[in-house]
Structure formats: C-alpha cells, structure tokens
Design a protein around this motif. Structure first.
Motif, PDB file in Angstrom:
ATOM      1  N   PRO A  21       0.836  -1.205   0.000  1.00 17.95           N
ATOM      2  CA  PRO A  21       0.000   0.000   0.000  1.00 17.95           C
ATOM      3  C   PRO A  21       0.873   1.258   0.000  1.00 17.95           C
ATOM      4  CG  PRO A  21       0.030  -0.986   2.173  1.00 17.95           C
ATOM      5  CD  PRO A  21       0.767  -1.925   1.252  1.00 17.95           C
ATOM      6  N   PRO A  22       0.394   2.309  -0.650  1.00 19.59           N
ATOM      7  CA  PRO A  22       1.177   3.538  -0.607  1.00 19.59           C
ATOM      8  C   PRO A  22       1.176   4.067   0.808  1.00 19.59           C
ATOM      9  CG  PRO A  22      -0.959   3.951  -1.603  1.00 19.59           C
ATOM     10  CD  PRO A  22      -0.862   2.467  -1.366  1.00 19.59           C
ATOM     11  N   GLY A  23       2.309   4.473   1.273  1.00 19.36           N
ATOM     12  CA  GLY A  23       2.399   4.997   2.626  1.00 19.36           C
ATOM     13  C   GLY A  23       2.554   6.505   2.602  1.00 19.36           C
ATOM     14  N   ARG A  24       2.308   7.097   3.732  1.00 22.99           N
ATOM     15  CA  ARG A  24       2.534   8.535   3.792  1.00 22.99           C
ATOM     16  C   ARG A  24       4.033   8.765   3.951  1.00 22.99           C
ATOM     17  NH1 ARG A  24      -0.808   8.809   9.212  1.00 22.99           N
ATOM     18  NH2 ARG A  24       0.410   7.266  10.258  1.00 22.99           N
ATOM     19  N   PRO A  25       4.493   9.919   3.565  1.00 17.47           N
ATOM     20  CA  PRO A  25       5.927  10.173   3.673  1.00 17.47           C
ATOM     21  C   PRO A  25       6.372  10.143   5.131  1.00 17.47           C
ATOM     22  CG  PRO A  25       4.750  12.135   2.938  1.00 17.47           C
ATOM     23  CD  PRO A  25       3.751  11.032   3.046  1.00 17.47           C
ATOM     24  N   ARG A  26       7.568   9.709   5.342  1.00 14.00           N
ATOM     25  CA  ARG A  26       8.135   9.655   6.688  1.00 14.00           C
ATOM     26  C   ARG A  26       9.390  10.501   6.734  1.00 14.00           C
ATOM     27  NH1 ARG A  26       4.603   7.150  10.161  1.00 14.00           N
ATOM     28  NH2 ARG A  26       3.653   5.422   9.081  1.00 14.00           N
ATOM     29  N   LEU A  27       9.550  11.224   7.797  1.00 14.69           N
ATOM     30  CA  LEU A  27      10.772  11.987   7.996  1.00 14.69           C
ATOM     31  C   LEU A  27      11.677  11.207   8.940  1.00 14.69           C
ATOM     32  CD1 LEU A  27       9.438  15.640   8.471  1.00 14.69           C
ATOM     33  CD2 LEU A  27      10.180  14.507   6.384  1.00 14.69           C
ATOM     34  N   SER A  28      12.958  11.271   8.696  1.00 14.55           N
ATOM     35  CA  SER A  28      13.916  10.612   9.586  1.00 14.55           C
ATOM     36  C   SER A  28      14.000  11.392  10.887  1.00 14.55           C
ATOM     37  CB  SER A  28      15.295  10.571   8.919  1.00 14.55           C
ATOM     38  OG  SER A  28      15.826  11.886   8.830  1.00 14.55           O
ATOM     39  N   GLU A  29      14.612  10.792  11.890  1.00  9.45           N
ATOM     40  CA  GLU A  29      14.789  11.488  13.173  1.00  9.45           C
ATOM     41  C   GLU A  29      15.604  12.775  12.988  1.00  9.45           C
ATOM     42  OE1 GLU A  29      13.418  10.971  16.208  1.00  9.45           O
ATOM     43  OE2 GLU A  29      12.221   9.453  15.181  1.00  9.45           O
ATOM     44  N   ALA A  30      16.600  12.729  12.099  1.00  3.84           N
ATOM     45  CA  ALA A  30      17.406  13.928  11.834  1.00  3.84           C
ATOM     46  C   ALA A  30      16.554  15.018  11.187  1.00  3.84           C
ATOM     47  CB  ALA A  30      18.591  13.578  10.944  1.00  3.84           C
ATOM     48  N   GLN A  31      15.665  14.635  10.270  1.00  5.89           N
ATOM     49  CA  GLN A  31      14.791  15.613   9.636  1.00  5.89           C
ATOM     50  C   GLN A  31      13.799  16.202  10.632  1.00  5.89           C
ATOM     51  OE1 GLN A  31      13.512  12.902   6.521  1.00  5.89           O
ATOM     52  NE2 GLN A  31      14.396  14.267   4.971  1.00  5.89           N
ATOM     53  N   ILE A  32      13.269  15.357  11.526  1.00  4.02           N
ATOM     54  CA  ILE A  32      12.351  15.844  12.562  1.00  4.02           C
ATOM     55  C   ILE A  32      13.076  16.848  13.455  1.00  4.02           C
ATOM     56  CG2 ILE A  32      11.068  15.182  14.641  1.00  4.02           C
ATOM     57  CD1 ILE A  32       9.589  14.433  12.109  1.00  4.02           C
ATOM     58  N   ALA A  33      14.289  16.508  13.869  1.00  3.94           N
ATOM     59  CA  ALA A  33      15.058  17.408  14.735  1.00  3.94           C
ATOM     60  C   ALA A  33      15.316  18.739  14.031  1.00  3.94           C
ATOM     61  CB  ALA A  33      16.383  16.754  15.133  1.00  3.94           C
ATOM     62  N   ARG A  34      15.659  18.682  12.761  1.00  4.65           N
ATOM     63  CA  ARG A  34      15.901  19.924  12.012  1.00  4.65           C
ATOM     64  C   ARG A  34      14.616  20.735  11.894  1.00  4.65           C
ATOM     65  NH1 ARG A  34      17.646  20.817   5.745  1.00  4.65           N
ATOM     66  NH2 ARG A  34      17.980  23.053   5.941  1.00  4.65           N
ATOM     67  N   LEU A  35      13.497  20.072  11.586  1.00  3.19           N
ATOM     68  CA  LEU A  35      12.217  20.763  11.482  1.00  3.19           C
ATOM     69  C   LEU A  35      11.871  21.452  12.797  1.00  3.19           C
ATOM     70  CD1 LEU A  35       9.580  21.470  10.005  1.00  3.19           C
ATOM     71  CD2 LEU A  35       8.687  19.242  10.766  1.00  3.19           C
ATOM     72  N   GLU A  36      12.056  20.750  13.913  1.00  2.00           N
ATOM     73  CA  GLU A  36      11.752  21.341  15.221  1.00  2.00           C
ATOM     74  C   GLU A  36      12.616  22.571  15.480  1.00  2.00           C
ATOM     75  OE1 GLU A  36      12.053  18.146  18.038  1.00  2.00           O
ATOM     76  OE2 GLU A  36      10.054  17.411  17.538  1.00  2.00           O
ATOM     77  N   ARG A  37      13.902  22.492  15.138  1.00  4.60           N
ATOM     78  CA  ARG A  37      14.790  23.655  15.318  1.00  4.60           C
ATOM     79  C   ARG A  37      14.303  24.838  14.487  1.00  4.60           C
ATOM     80  NH1 ARG A  37      18.765  19.719  14.806  1.00  4.60           N
ATOM     81  NH2 ARG A  37      19.200  20.393  12.670  1.00  4.60           N
ATOM     82  N   GLU A  38      13.922  24.559  13.262  1.00  2.00           N
ATOM     83  CA  GLU A  38      13.471  25.638  12.375  1.00  2.00           C
ATOM     84  C   GLU A  38      12.130  26.207  12.823  1.00  2.00           C
ATOM     85  OE1 GLU A  38      15.432  27.060  10.180  1.00  2.00           O
ATOM     86  OE2 GLU A  38      16.956  25.593  10.715  1.00  2.00           O
ATOM     87  N   LEU A  39      11.243  25.357  13.329  1.00  2.84           N
ATOM     88  CA  LEU A  39       9.968  25.858  13.845  1.00  2.84           C
ATOM     89  C   LEU A  39      10.194  26.757  15.065  1.00  2.84           C
ATOM     90  CD1 LEU A  39       7.733  22.666  13.533  1.00  2.84           C
ATOM     91  CD2 LEU A  39       7.523  24.779  12.208  1.00  2.84           C
ATOM     92  N   GLU A  40      11.145  26.385  15.904  1.00  2.55           N
ATOM     93  CA  GLU A  40      11.456  27.201  17.078  1.00  2.55           C
ATOM     94  C   GLU A  40      12.011  28.569  16.680  1.00  2.55           C
ATOM     95  OE1 GLU A  40      10.779  26.755  20.203  1.00  2.55           O
ATOM     96  OE2 GLU A  40      10.119  24.664  20.128  1.00  2.55           O
ATOM     97  N   ARG A  41      12.694  28.639  15.548  1.00  2.21           N
ATOM     98  CA  ARG A  41      13.240  29.918  15.081  1.00  2.21           C
ATOM     99  C   ARG A  41      12.143  30.886  14.685  1.00  2.21           C
ATOM    100  NH1 ARG A  41      17.281  29.088  10.502  1.00  2.21           N
ATOM    101  NH2 ARG A  41      17.689  31.267  10.907  1.00  2.21           N
ATOM    102  N   GLY A  42      11.000  30.370  14.280  1.00  2.00           N
ATOM    103  CA  GLY A  42       9.862  31.217  13.960  1.00  2.00           C
ATOM    104  C   GLY A  42       9.663  31.472  12.473  1.00  2.00           C
ATOM    105  N   PRO A  43       8.444  31.839  12.121  1.00  2.00           N
ATOM    106  CA  PRO A  43       8.094  32.074  10.720  1.00  2.00           C
ATOM    107  C   PRO A  43       8.808  33.275  10.085  1.00  2.00           C
ATOM    108  CG  PRO A  43       6.122  31.747  12.031  1.00  2.00           C
ATOM    109  CD  PRO A  43       7.258  31.862  12.982  1.00  2.00           C
TER     110      PRO A  43
END
Length: 109
Positions: A21-43
C-alpha cells in the motif's frame, strides 16, 4: 493501464506485483530534529510576515527543508505525533502551533 501492460511485457509477473500500500511520507529522526529547530526559530526567519505557524506554512517548510510533500492533514498528524499542540489564532482565523516544551512527547519513552 498502458503502464501496467508495459511492465508486464518488460518484466513479466515480477513487473506487476504489488509493492504494497502507498504509505505517507516519513521523515527521519534527523529531519524531525531539524524541522523542530526551524519551527522554534519562527516564521519570520523563513520569510513570512508574522509569527504565526499555520499548517500550510509548516507544510511548505517541510517541503523546503526535507524535499518531502505532505498534505495539510499529514502535516497536522506529524506535528501531533511529535508533541506539538495548536492554539486558536485569536483575532485571526489562523492556527498557531507551539511546542509542548517540558512534556513527554506522545509515542516516545
């Protein structure tokens, strides 16, 4: 239909077997950590005119950072899985996302 026929001609039965079955995209732990850092920096740091994180903005940020396409719904599920909460945007209709700092993240021990 033509793609199926071409796969059958070129690879036989192996060419038309299900890949699951097609799955939804998954982010690696490193990508999640980077996303969280960037979200904390603000829009503002990422070029938006105010300090509200909306699902559409976060979806765009994920695409820019990770080259992965999420739907708005998928973005919402990703954020919930990784411990982010939403808060109504006050006078605006936008939703603001904030980290649940200090709380244990759902699904993690």
């Amino acid at each position: 239909m033509e793609q199926w026929r071409r796969q059958w001609r070129e690879r036989g039965e192996a060419g038309v077997l299900s890949k699951g079955p097609p799955g939804r995209p998954r982010l690696s732990e490193a990508q999640i950590a980077r996303l969280e850092r960037e979200l904390e920096r603000g829009p503002l740091v990422h070029g938006w005119a105010d300090q509200r994180w909306t699902l559409a903005r976060i979806k765009t940020l994920i695409g820019r950072l990770c080259h992965v396409s999420y739907t708005v719904e998928g973005t919402w599920q990703l954020l919930k899985r990784h411990g982010w909460s939403w808060q109504p945007g006050g006078r605006s209709s936008a939703t603001t996302w904030r980290s649940w700092s200090g709380r244990r993240r759902p699904g993690r021990r």
